[in-house]
Write an enzyme that holds these catalytic residues in place. Structure first.
Site, PDB file in Angstrom:
ATOM      1  N   SER A 159      -6.393 130.555  73.253  1.00 26.58           N
ATOM      2  CA  SER A 159      -5.270 131.470  73.472  1.00 26.58           C
ATOM      3  C   SER A 159      -5.469 132.203  74.789  1.00 26.58           C
ATOM      4  O   SER A 159      -6.604 132.435  75.227  1.00 26.58           O
ATOM      5  CB  SER A 159      -5.186 132.488  72.332  1.00 26.58           C
ATOM      6  OG  SER A 159      -4.316 133.561  72.651  1.00 26.58           O
ATOM      7  N   TYR A 185     -10.086 139.065  67.891  1.00 24.61           N
ATOM      8  CA  TYR A 185      -9.313 137.838  68.090  1.00 24.61           C
ATOM      9  C   TYR A 185      -9.697 137.181  69.417  1.00 24.61           C
ATOM     10  O   TYR A 185      -9.924 135.969  69.488  1.00 24.61           O
ATOM     11  CB  TYR A 185      -7.821 138.156  68.071  1.00 24.61           C
ATOM     12  CG  TYR A 185      -6.938 136.947  68.275  1.00 24.61           C
ATOM     13  CD1 TYR A 185      -6.912 135.910  67.354  1.00 24.61           C
ATOM     14  CD2 TYR A 185      -6.123 136.843  69.405  1.00 24.61           C
ATOM     15  CE1 TYR A 185      -6.100 134.793  67.541  1.00 24.61           C
ATOM     16  CE2 TYR A 185      -5.304 135.743  69.601  1.00 24.61           C
ATOM     17  CZ  TYR A 185      -5.300 134.719  68.668  1.00 24.61           C
ATOM     18  OH  TYR A 185      -4.488 133.620  68.857  1.00 24.61           O
TER      19      TYR A 185
END
Length: 309
Positions: A159, A185
């Site tokens: 990501s 994350y």
């Protein structure tokens, strides 16, 4: 070494990327394929002729997606198998049950920015455990099948959020530092990219390539638990959102396109290899910490030790 480019870009779709690609006889596993870009990745690869296995937590949802793929593509060999990435016994059961070669493994499943610190039974922070550790164990368990395929590919879905944090080896599981949803994350997504860097080195002699990617922003169930700080809400409000067909395009490029044959250990976005970014404030490209070979080797060693492998 020049960056890998293709005729495709941020708005290209899966079907455009795979136009003319024949995957007949290829066997593929896609994790998290019961929704979002995982489901679209599975559909596109099946449409190109691959025999696809949907590795999912929710079997009912997985079967519904498989039925839709069969209806859309005419392929009846779309299968569904249970996989809970935070449960080592589930991962091991999946890998033990696999028979024969595996040509493509797409590590797509993930969770994002959980608002509260959650741990597995081992004490691992849940995002790191799901997004990295589970996929690491899965890939190692399927290594023999990948090697047997000859020219297999591993695709790790990272990501753009990776740029917010490196892997913090001194405190992987937020035991000493305050938990922050997006830092956790980001760490897991940096780990996804580092996994591909080290797998490319370790598995080159087996004919296995491994690459990671940023799919871009796609409105899917991934955001359902996300903790939106004012900063992140502002980013979300102004983001150039993509369709699942656009978001999965880089995944299927790395999984199947002849344009990246033999390419390994790289980070892609917008259907092309990303340049190394000059700093964390740069909104595109890959941060140096996510492609650092020393960090990649260290992560592999640490992950193996944590799992007792």
């Amino acid at each position: 070494m020049s960056l890998v480019t293709t005729p495709f870009g941020p708005k290209s779709t899966t079907d455009e990327v795979l136009d003319g690609v024949d995957l007949s006889g290829r066997r593929v596993v896609v994790t998290g394929a019961a929704s979002g870009i995982g489901a679209e990745t599975a559909r596109a690869l099946a449409a190109a002729g691959a025999q696809v296995t949907l590795a999912v937590r929710n079997l009912e949802a997985g079967r519904e997606v498989a039925a839709r793929i069969t209806a859309a593509t005419g392929r009846a060999d779309v299968t569904v198998a249970p996989l809970e990435l935070t449960d080592p016994s589930s991962v091991d059961a999946f890998t033990r049950a696999w028979e024969g070669p595996l040509h493509v493994l797409v590590n797509n499943a993930g969770i994002m920015a959980l608002p509260d610190l959650r741990r597995t039974g081992e004490g691992w922070e849940l995002q790191f455990a799901t997004n990295h550790m589970g996929h690491f164990r899965l890939a190692l368990g399927l290594h023999g099948a990948l090697a047997a395929a000859g020219g297999a590919r591993v695709v790790a879905v990272s990501s753009n959020a990776h740029r917010r944090a490196p892997v913090v080896f001194d405190d992987l599981h937020f035991e000493r530092r305050p938990y922050e949803a997006w830092a956790a994350y980001a760490q897991s997504k940096s780990a996804n990219a580092l996994f591909a860097v080290e797998a490319a080195v370790r598995w080159a002699d087996d004919g296995i390539t491994a690459n990671s990617l940023n799919p871009g922003g796609i409105r899917t169930g991934l955001q359902r638990h996300a903790h939106l700080t004012p900063e992140m809400q502002q980013i979300f409000d102004t983001y150039d959102w993509r369709t699942p067909e656009q978001g999965a395009a880089t995944s299927v490029l790395l999984a199947a396109s002849p344009l990246v044959e033999g390419v390994s250990g790289r980070y892609f976005e917008d259907c092309a290899e990303a340049a190394v970014a000059a700093g964390p404030e740069v909104p595109t490209g890959v941060q140096p910490h996510a492609v650092d070979p020393d960090a990649a080797a260290r992560l592999w060693k640490v992950s193996s030790e944590l799992m007792g492998l």
